[in-house]
Scaffold this motif. Structure first.
Motif, PDB file in Angstrom:
ATOM      1  N   ASP A 127     -29.845   4.502  -9.636  1.00  0.00           N
ATOM      2  CA  ASP A 127     -30.082   3.781  -8.379  1.00  0.00           C
ATOM      3  C   ASP A 127     -29.202   4.271  -7.228  1.00  0.00           C
ATOM      4  O   ASP A 127     -29.369   3.857  -6.093  1.00  0.00           O
ATOM      5  N   GLY A 128     -28.257   5.177  -7.498  1.00  0.00           N
ATOM      6  CA  GLY A 128     -27.419   5.750  -6.447  1.00  0.00           C
ATOM      7  C   GLY A 128     -26.364   4.814  -5.899  1.00  0.00           C
ATOM      8  O   GLY A 128     -25.694   5.138  -4.929  1.00  0.00           O
ATOM      9  N   ARG A 129     -26.203   3.662  -6.516  1.00  0.00           N
ATOM     10  CA  ARG A 129     -25.229   2.688  -6.047  1.00  0.00           C
ATOM     11  C   ARG A 129     -23.903   2.838  -6.789  1.00  0.00           C
ATOM     12  O   ARG A 129     -23.851   3.340  -7.903  1.00  0.00           O
ATOM     13  N   THR A 130     -22.868   2.331  -6.149  1.00  0.00           N
ATOM     14  CA  THR A 130     -21.537   2.294  -6.733  1.00  0.00           C
ATOM     15  C   THR A 130     -21.271   0.859  -7.185  1.00  0.00           C
ATOM     16  O   THR A 130     -21.571  -0.077  -6.450  1.00  0.00           O
ATOM     17  N   PRO A 131     -20.724   0.664  -8.385  1.00  0.00           N
ATOM     18  CA  PRO A 131     -20.491  -0.694  -8.877  1.00  0.00           C
ATOM     19  C   PRO A 131     -19.572  -1.498  -7.953  1.00  0.00           C
ATOM     20  O   PRO A 131     -18.831  -0.929  -7.150  1.00  0.00           O
ATOM     21  N   GLU A 132     -19.619  -2.802  -8.118  1.00  0.00           N
ATOM     22  CA  GLU A 132     -18.701  -3.719  -7.446  1.00  0.00           C
ATOM     23  C   GLU A 132     -18.129  -4.638  -8.508  1.00  0.00           C
ATOM     24  O   GLU A 132     -18.811  -4.992  -9.470  1.00  0.00           O
ATOM     25  N   GLY A 133     -16.870  -4.999  -8.347  1.00  0.00           N
ATOM     26  CA  GLY A 133     -16.215  -5.881  -9.306  1.00  0.00           C
ATOM     27  C   GLY A 133     -14.925  -5.271  -9.820  1.00  0.00           C
ATOM     28  O   GLY A 133     -14.430  -4.275  -9.289  1.00  0.00           O
ATOM     29  N   VAL A 148       0.862  -1.189   0.000  1.00  0.00           N
ATOM     30  CA  VAL A 148       0.000   0.000   0.000  1.00  0.00           C
ATOM     31  C   VAL A 148       0.892   1.230   0.000  1.00  0.00           C
ATOM     32  O   VAL A 148       1.746   1.385   0.880  1.00  0.00           O
ATOM     33  N   ILE A 149       0.685   2.106  -0.998  1.00  0.00           N
ATOM     34  CA  ILE A 149       1.467   3.345  -1.045  1.00  0.00           C
ATOM     35  C   ILE A 149       0.632   4.573  -0.707  1.00  0.00           C
ATOM     36  O   ILE A 149       1.176   5.627  -0.430  1.00  0.00           O
ATOM     37  N   LYS A 150      -0.691   4.407  -0.697  1.00  0.00           N
ATOM     38  CA  LYS A 150      -1.576   5.505  -0.290  1.00  0.00           C
ATOM     39  C   LYS A 150      -2.900   4.913   0.161  1.00  0.00           C
ATOM     40  O   LYS A 150      -3.383   3.946  -0.405  1.00  0.00           O
ATOM     41  N   ASP A 151      -3.483   5.534   1.186  1.00  0.00           N
ATOM     42  CA  ASP A 151      -4.740   5.105   1.799  1.00  0.00           C
ATOM     43  C   ASP A 151      -5.619   6.353   1.887  1.00  0.00           C
ATOM     44  O   ASP A 151      -5.184   7.367   2.428  1.00  0.00           O
ATOM     45  N   VAL A 152      -6.824   6.294   1.315  1.00  0.00           N
ATOM     46  CA  VAL A 152      -7.684   7.470   1.206  1.00  0.00           C
ATOM     47  C   VAL A 152      -9.098   7.149   1.694  1.00  0.00           C
ATOM     48  O   VAL A 152      -9.644   6.095   1.355  1.00  0.00           O
ATOM     49  N   GLU A 153      -9.697   8.064   2.432  1.00  0.00           N
ATOM     50  CA  GLU A 153     -11.103   7.946   2.839  1.00  0.00           C
ATOM     51  C   GLU A 153     -11.979   8.573   1.759  1.00  0.00           C
ATOM     52  O   GLU A 153     -11.557   9.510   1.077  1.00  0.00           O
ATOM     53  N   PHE A 154     -13.223   8.071   1.595  1.00  0.00           N
ATOM     54  CA  PHE A 154     -14.094   8.592   0.538  1.00  0.00           C
ATOM     55  C   PHE A 154     -15.560   8.497   0.922  1.00  0.00           C
ATOM     56  O   PHE A 154     -15.930   7.839   1.889  1.00  0.00           O
ATOM     57  N   ASP A 155     -16.413   9.144   0.125  1.00  0.00           N
ATOM     58  CA  ASP A 155     -17.868   9.027   0.194  1.00  0.00           C
ATOM     59  C   ASP A 155     -18.339   8.281  -1.051  1.00  0.00           C
ATOM     60  O   ASP A 155     -17.647   8.243  -2.071  1.00  0.00           O
ATOM     61  N   LEU A 156     -19.548   7.731  -0.963  1.00  0.00           N
ATOM     62  CA  LEU A 156     -20.134   6.955  -2.060  1.00  0.00           C
ATOM     63  C   LEU A 156     -21.439   7.581  -2.536  1.00  0.00           C
ATOM     64  O   LEU A 156     -21.780   8.704  -2.161  1.00  0.00           O
ATOM     65  N   GLY A 157     -22.179   6.784  -3.302  1.00  0.00           N
ATOM     66  CA  GLY A 157     -23.500   7.181  -3.750  1.00  0.00           C
ATOM     67  C   GLY A 157     -24.497   7.191  -2.608  1.00  0.00           C
ATOM     68  O   GLY A 157     -24.248   6.637  -1.537  1.00  0.00           O
ATOM     69  N   PHE A 158     -25.642   7.801  -2.848  1.00  0.00           N
ATOM     70  CA  PHE A 158     -26.648   7.947  -1.789  1.00  0.00           C
ATOM     71  C   PHE A 158     -27.295   6.628  -1.391  1.00  0.00           C
ATOM     72  O   PHE A 158     -28.012   6.560  -0.392  1.00  0.00           O
ATOM     73  N   ALA A 159     -27.043   5.549  -2.132  1.00  0.00           N
ATOM     74  CA  ALA A 159     -27.495   4.192  -1.767  1.00  0.00           C
ATOM     75  C   ALA A 159     -26.258   3.295  -1.788  1.00  0.00           C
ATOM     76  O   ALA A 159     -26.028   2.576  -2.751  1.00  0.00           O
ATOM     77  N   PRO A 160     -25.438   3.351  -0.743  1.00  0.00           N
ATOM     78  CA  PRO A 160     -24.100   2.767  -0.814  1.00  0.00           C
ATOM     79  C   PRO A 160     -24.002   1.241  -0.784  1.00  0.00           C
ATOM     80  O   PRO A 160     -22.960   0.695  -1.117  1.00  0.00           O
ATOM     81  N   VAL A 161     -25.057   0.536  -0.405  1.00  0.00           N
ATOM     82  CA  VAL A 161     -24.966  -0.919  -0.270  1.00  0.00           C
ATOM     83  C   VAL A 161     -25.417  -1.599  -1.558  1.00  0.00           C
ATOM     84  O   VAL A 161     -26.459  -1.262  -2.119  1.00  0.00           O
ATOM     85  N   GLY A 162     -24.619  -2.568  -2.005  1.00  0.00           N
ATOM     86  CA  GLY A 162     -24.982  -3.347  -3.185  1.00  0.00           C
ATOM     87  C   GLY A 162     -24.340  -2.838  -4.455  1.00  0.00           C
ATOM     88  O   GLY A 162     -23.851  -1.721  -4.540  1.00  0.00           O
ATOM     89  N   HIS A 163     -24.357  -3.697  -5.463  1.00  0.00           N
ATOM     90  CA  HIS A 163     -23.775  -3.406  -6.772  1.00  0.00           C
ATOM     91  C   HIS A 163     -24.726  -2.544  -7.600  1.00  0.00           C
ATOM     92  O   HIS A 163     -25.941  -2.751  -7.581  1.00  0.00           O
ATOM     93  N   LYS A 164     -24.180  -1.597  -8.318  1.00  0.00           N
ATOM     94  CA  LYS A 164     -24.981  -0.761  -9.214  1.00  0.00           C
ATOM     95  C   LYS A 164     -25.678  -1.649 -10.240  1.00  0.00           C
ATOM     96  O   LYS A 164     -25.051  -2.480 -10.874  1.00  0.00           O
TER      97      LYS A 164
END
Length: 167
Positions: A75-81, A54-70
């Motif tokens: 749908d406000g989700r962030t993809p997984e995969g 690990v050369i960098k570690d960053v905190e972030f925010d997601l879509g307004f519906a953060p659980v589950g695959h887009k």
């Protein structure tokens, strides 16, 4: 005497010019190559790796519906995969942005099975250029970081870098 005045005037002009320069959002990076990006949605942590380090570690925010695959556009989700950095936008509405290769052919097929569009335009991006954010998980499915962090990511991560988006 004239040379001395000229030299003093030139030095003053250079010094004033340097003071008035606008800081740039474009940084340079000369460290180890980022070979992959791991995004752990549940932890809200992004890890930039050089092989297994690990050369960098960053905190972030997601879509307004953060659980589950887009699954669908809006749908406000962030993809997984597994995806890839496939473009960059220096003139983003969100400071700077790195495009993620969503939707994949499988994402398109899954959405079409429900007669829906899979959506697109999923990015890792900075904060909005207009207005402040007052809540967590505010994007429409993107990964949002602080502008200072985005400037570093933009310099470090190259097009074609694999991005593993995990639950």
């Amino acid at each position: 005497m004239k040379r001395r005045h000229f030299a003093l005037g030139a030095a003053t002009a250079l010094a004033l010019g340097a003071c008035s320069r606008k800081p740039t959002k474009f940084q340079t990076y000369n460290g180890p190559e980022v070979t992959s990006v791991i995004i752990k949605k549940g932890e809200r942590r992004m890890y930039l790796l050089n092989n297994d380090q690990v050369i960098k570690d960053v905190e972030f925010d997601l879509g307004f519906a953060p659980v589950g695959h887009k699954q669908f556009e809006g749908d406000g989700r962030t993809p997984e995969g597994l995806y890839f950095i496939d473009r960059r936008n220096p003139n983003s509405l969100y400071h700077l942005s790195l495009g993620i290769s969503y939707p994949s052919p499988a994402d398109i097929e899954a959405a079409r099975a429900f007669n829906r569009s899979p959506g697109g335009d999923i990015f890792i991006h900075g904060e909005p250029n207009a207005g402040a954010i007052s809540r967590r998980d505010w994007t429409a499915g993107c990964i949002a970081v602080k502008n200072r962090e985005m400037e570093q990511l933009y310099a470090m991560v190259r097009d074609g870098t694999p991005v593993f988006l995990m639950p």
